[in-house]
Design a protein around this motif. Sequence first.
Motif, PDB file in Angstrom:
ATOM      1  N   HIS A   1      28.536  47.981  42.419  1.00 23.91           N
ATOM      2  CA  HIS A   1      27.976  47.770  43.755  1.00 23.91           C
ATOM      3  C   HIS A   1      27.955  46.281  44.090  1.00 23.91           C
ATOM      4  CE1 HIS A   1      25.160  47.886  47.119  1.00 23.91           C
ATOM      5  NE2 HIS A   1      25.329  49.186  47.165  1.00 23.91           N
ATOM      6  N   GLN A   2      27.626  45.470  43.098  1.00 22.09           N
ATOM      7  CA  GLN A   2      27.577  44.025  43.321  1.00 22.09           C
ATOM      8  C   GLN A   2      28.950  43.485  43.706  1.00 22.09           C
ATOM      9  OE1 GLN A   2      25.131  41.823  40.597  1.00 22.09           O
ATOM     10  NE2 GLN A   2      26.492  40.057  40.612  1.00 22.09           N
ATOM     11  N   LEU A   3      29.988  43.927  42.992  1.00 28.11           N
ATOM     12  CA  LEU A   3      31.343  43.478  43.325  1.00 28.11           C
ATOM     13  C   LEU A   3      31.759  43.942  44.718  1.00 28.11           C
ATOM     14  CD1 LEU A   3      33.643  43.819  40.183  1.00 28.11           C
ATOM     15  CD2 LEU A   3      32.935  41.738  41.356  1.00 28.11           C
ATOM     16  N   LEU A   4      31.405  45.171  45.078  1.00 28.45           N
ATOM     17  CA  LEU A   4      31.741  45.686  46.401  1.00 28.45           C
ATOM     18  C   LEU A   4      31.070  44.856  47.489  1.00 28.45           C
ATOM     19  CD1 LEU A   4      31.504  49.511  45.702  1.00 28.45           C
ATOM     20  CD2 LEU A   4      33.537  48.307  46.498  1.00 28.45           C
ATOM     21  N   GLU A   5      29.799  44.539  47.300  1.00 34.87           N
ATOM     22  CA  GLU A   5      29.090  43.755  48.303  1.00 34.87           C
ATOM     23  C   GLU A   5      29.687  42.362  48.450  1.00 34.87           C
ATOM     24  OE1 GLU A   5      24.844  43.875  47.413  1.00 34.87           O
ATOM     25  OE2 GLU A   5      24.644  45.290  49.078  1.00 34.87           O
ATOM     26  N   GLN A   6      30.184  41.826  47.356  1.00 38.20           N
ATOM     27  CA  GLN A   6      30.772  40.484  47.392  1.00 38.20           C
ATOM     28  C   GLN A   6      32.231  40.498  47.826  1.00 38.20           C
ATOM     29  OE1 GLN A   6      30.088  39.097  43.407  1.00 38.20           O
ATOM     30  NE2 GLN A   6      27.939  38.609  43.771  1.00 38.20           N
ATOM     31  N   GLY A   7      32.789  41.685  47.974  1.00 35.90           N
ATOM     32  CA  GLY A   7      34.188  41.789  48.371  1.00 35.90           C
ATOM     33  C   GLY A   7      35.148  41.230  47.340  1.00 35.90           C
ATOM     34  N   ARG A   8      34.811  41.402  46.059  1.00 34.75           N
ATOM     35  CA  ARG A   8      35.611  40.774  45.008  1.00 34.75           C
ATOM     36  C   ARG A   8      36.246  41.773  44.047  1.00 34.75           C
ATOM     37  NH1 ARG A   8      32.410  35.406  43.024  1.00 34.75           N
ATOM     38  NH2 ARG A   8      34.365  35.241  41.845  1.00 34.75           N
ATOM     39  N   CYS A   9      36.265  43.041  44.434  1.00 34.70           N
ATOM     40  CA  CYS A   9      36.837  44.048  43.527  1.00 34.70           C
ATOM     41  C   CYS A   9      38.319  43.828  43.268  1.00 34.70           C
ATOM     42  CB  CYS A   9      36.604  45.444  44.089  1.00 34.70           C
ATOM     43  SG  CYS A   9      34.901  46.025  43.868  1.00 34.70           S
ATOM     44  N   HIS A  10      38.992  43.146  44.176  1.00 33.12           N
ATOM     45  CA  HIS A  10      40.427  42.888  43.975  1.00 33.12           C
ATOM     46  C   HIS A  10      40.673  42.030  42.734  1.00 33.12           C
ATOM     47  CE1 HIS A  10      38.937  39.393  46.235  1.00 33.12           C
ATOM     48  NE2 HIS A  10      39.910  38.710  45.654  1.00 33.12           N
ATOM     49  N   GLU A  11      39.654  41.274  42.315  1.00 29.02           N
ATOM     50  CA  GLU A  11      39.817  40.422  41.139  1.00 29.02           C
ATOM     51  C   GLU A  11      39.998  41.238  39.864  1.00 29.02           C
ATOM     52  OE1 GLU A  11      36.680  37.542  40.976  1.00 29.02           O
ATOM     53  OE2 GLU A  11      36.932  36.951  43.073  1.00 29.02           O
ATOM     54  N   LEU A  12      39.592  42.507  39.898  1.00 24.73           N
ATOM     55  CA  LEU A  12      39.748  43.358  38.724  1.00 24.73           C
ATOM     56  C   LEU A  12      41.204  43.731  38.485  1.00 24.73           C
ATOM     57  CD1 LEU A  12      36.728  45.781  39.212  1.00 24.73           C
ATOM     58  CD2 LEU A  12      36.841  43.740  37.777  1.00 24.73           C
ATOM     59  N   ALA A  13      42.032  43.495  39.479  1.00 25.43           N
ATOM     60  CA  ALA A  13      43.455  43.813  39.336  1.00 25.43           C
ATOM     61  C   ALA A  13      44.248  42.668  38.723  1.00 25.43           C
ATOM     62  CB  ALA A  13      44.044  44.173  40.701  1.00 25.43           C
ATOM     63  N   ASP A  14      43.581  41.572  38.390  1.00 19.20           N
ATOM     64  CA  ASP A  14      44.239  40.419  37.772  1.00 19.20           C
ATOM     65  C   ASP A  14      44.689  40.804  36.360  1.00 19.20           C
ATOM     66  OD1 ASP A  14      44.627  38.017  36.216  1.00 19.20           O
ATOM     67  OD2 ASP A  14      43.661  36.911  37.827  1.00 19.20           O
ATOM     68  N   GLU A  15      45.993  40.932  36.160  1.00 16.08           N
ATOM     69  CA  GLU A  15      46.515  41.419  34.882  1.00 16.08           C
ATOM     70  C   GLU A  15      46.161  40.490  33.726  1.00 16.08           C
ATOM     71  OE1 GLU A  15      50.636  42.285  35.103  1.00 16.08           O
ATOM     72  OE2 GLU A  15      50.414  43.796  36.701  1.00 16.08           O
ATOM     73  N   GLU A  16      46.171  39.196  33.976  1.00 20.45           N
ATOM     74  CA  GLU A  16      45.837  38.242  32.909  1.00 20.45           C
ATOM     75  C   GLU A  16      44.375  38.397  32.495  1.00 20.45           C
ATOM     76  OE1 GLU A  16      45.844  33.405  32.090  1.00 20.45           O
ATOM     77  OE2 GLU A  16      47.052  34.241  33.725  1.00 20.45           O
ATOM     78  N   ALA A  17      43.485  38.541  33.496  1.00 18.01           N
ATOM     79  CA  ALA A  17      42.065  38.720  33.192  1.00 18.01           C
ATOM     80  C   ALA A  17      41.825  40.020  32.443  1.00 18.01           C
ATOM     81  CB  ALA A  17      41.256  38.689  34.482  1.00 18.01           C
ATOM     82  N   LEU A  18      42.544  41.074  32.811  1.00 19.42           N
ATOM     83  CA  LEU A  18      42.386  42.353  32.127  1.00 19.42           C
ATOM     84  C   LEU A  18      42.869  42.275  30.674  1.00 19.42           C
ATOM     85  CD1 LEU A  18      43.434  44.981  34.823  1.00 19.42           C
ATOM     86  CD2 LEU A  18      41.143  44.515  33.944  1.00 19.42           C
ATOM     87  N   ARG A  19      43.956  41.547  30.448  1.00 14.86           N
ATOM     88  CA  ARG A  19      44.462  41.411  29.068  1.00 14.86           C
ATOM     89  C   ARG A  19      43.458  40.681  28.185  1.00 14.86           C
ATOM     90  NH1 ARG A  19      49.568  40.511  31.548  1.00 14.86           N
ATOM     91  NH2 ARG A  19      49.197  38.263  31.531  1.00 14.86           N
ATOM     92  N   ALA A  20      42.733  39.743  28.776  1.00 10.06           N
ATOM     93  CA  ALA A  20      41.786  38.944  27.999  1.00 10.06           C
ATOM     94  C   ALA A  20      40.438  39.639  27.816  1.00 10.06           C
ATOM     95  CB  ALA A  20      41.584  37.588  28.683  1.00 10.06           C
ATOM     96  N   ALA A  21      40.159  40.661  28.614  1.00  7.35           N
ATOM     97  CA  ALA A  21      38.857  41.333  28.548  1.00  7.35           C
ATOM     98  C   ALA A  21      38.754  42.182  27.283  1.00  7.35           C
ATOM     99  CB  ALA A  21      38.663  42.206  29.786  1.00  7.35           C
ATOM    100  N   PRO A  22      37.552  42.299  26.721  1.00  9.28           N
ATOM    101  CA  PRO A  22      37.384  43.070  25.477  1.00  9.28           C
ATOM    102  C   PRO A  22      37.595  44.568  25.673  1.00  9.28           C
ATOM    103  CG  PRO A  22      35.257  42.360  26.336  1.00  9.28           C
ATOM    104  CD  PRO A  22      36.294  41.678  27.170  1.00  9.28           C
ATOM    105  N   ARG A  23      38.095  45.212  24.618  1.00 10.36           N
ATOM    106  CA  ARG A  23      38.244  46.664  24.608  1.00 10.36           C
ATOM    107  C   ARG A  23      37.036  47.294  23.926  1.00 10.36           C
ATOM    108  NH1 ARG A  23      41.986  44.181  27.521  1.00 10.36           N
ATOM    109  NH2 ARG A  23      43.818  45.497  27.913  1.00 10.36           N
ATOM    110  N   VAL A  24      36.719  48.520  24.381  1.00  6.80           N
ATOM    111  CA  VAL A  24      35.562  49.240  23.858  1.00  6.80           C
ATOM    112  C   VAL A  24      36.040  50.562  23.272  1.00  6.80           C
ATOM    113  CG1 VAL A  24      33.311  50.230  24.447  1.00  6.80           C
ATOM    114  CG2 VAL A  24      34.129  48.201  25.663  1.00  6.80           C
ATOM    115  N   ASP A  25      35.434  50.976  22.195  1.00  6.80           N
ATOM    116  CA  ASP A  25      35.776  52.257  21.582  1.00  6.80           C
ATOM    117  C   ASP A  25      35.411  53.378  22.561  1.00  6.80           C
ATOM    118  OD1 ASP A  25      36.064  54.558  20.105  1.00  6.80           O
ATOM    119  OD2 ASP A  25      35.079  53.766  18.310  1.00  6.80           O
ATOM    120  N   SER A  26      36.406  54.067  23.073  1.00  9.84           N
ATOM    121  CA  SER A  26      36.166  55.078  24.100  1.00  9.84           C
ATOM    122  C   SER A  26      35.288  56.216  23.594  1.00  9.84           C
ATOM    123  CB  SER A  26      37.494  55.642  24.613  1.00  9.84           C
ATOM    124  OG  SER A  26      38.235  56.235  23.560  1.00  9.84           O
ATOM    125  N   GLU A  27      35.313  56.482  22.289  1.00 14.16           N
ATOM    126  CA  GLU A  27      34.516  57.570  21.736  1.00 14.16           C
ATOM    127  C   GLU A  27      33.029  57.218  21.676  1.00 14.16           C
ATOM    128  OE1 GLU A  27      36.085  58.823  18.036  1.00 14.16           O
ATOM    129  OE2 GLU A  27      37.997  59.532  18.879  1.00 14.16           O
TER     130      GLU A  27
END
Length: 288
Positions: A38-64
């Motif tokens: 909700h915070q990202l939506l209000e700030q109009g910054r959700c497009h930043e989540l599509a940054d491939e470099e930022a996504l590659r650097a973000a930590p992975r979580v055990d899906s289970e």
Amino acid sequence: MRLGVFDGSRLAVSTGTEVIDVTGLVPGPVDTPQGPLHQLLEQGRCHELADEEALRAAPRVDSEKVVWSAPLPQPHKIIGAPANYRAHVAEMNNPNTIAEWGVFLKANSSVIGPGELVRLPYSDLRTDQEGELGVVIGRRARNVSREEALDYVFGYTCVLDITIRSTEDRSTRKSFDTFTPIGPFVVTKDEVGDPDDLELRCWVNDELRQHSRTSLMIYSVPRLIEYASSVMTLLPGDVIATGTPEGVGPLADGDRVTVEVEKVGRLEVGVTADHALPYASRLGREAG
């Protein structure tokens, strides 16, 4: 992109094969009542989540080990579309449709997430499941035309609109705490395509109660946004529950309810009658 919230305040992208923790891309505190998405939506910054470099650097979580929460735990508004499928209008034996009823509001405190429990407040009154497509508004909208309406959509989610069959106004009998399960994901509109041609199914335990397509809605998604925005200003993170098809039915203690919307996801919750009271003992039953 499929966005979800886990551990209450962690924002993640789910790719189907991995869960990427993107909480670090959310500026400011994330443990607010509205949550990080909700915070990202209000700030109009959700497009930043599509940054491939930022996504590659973000930590992975055990899906289970991930336990998903409601992706929008406290939206500004939850807008409901009553009697928006003609077959549901017929089964309720009331000729009025959304054209006569208009839209209604549900309390934002009624939201719960996947895996949580719907709590039946009354032991002797029918309470039904209503599986629905949810529309998540992405930016401020007022007096939006039908032709431009989808430009204001961020994405879609699964919604259960739990409803007591009683005499009170819709906003009362649909706003009890736990009566709006949402999630587990918000899927961005680019992945869904046409919201008016999606299969919707809803089960109670192993019984398939609802099976329809959003193409059968009386008011399409663009028309709903056009109408709702002519009445009230739609804000980022608002959720529009687009109405339910035929097949609604009573819930009981111990039931499992699942709604699945094509391209959007599958939401499952439980049902409990713990602490349910007789309807005649409710507060507000006497005048004066």
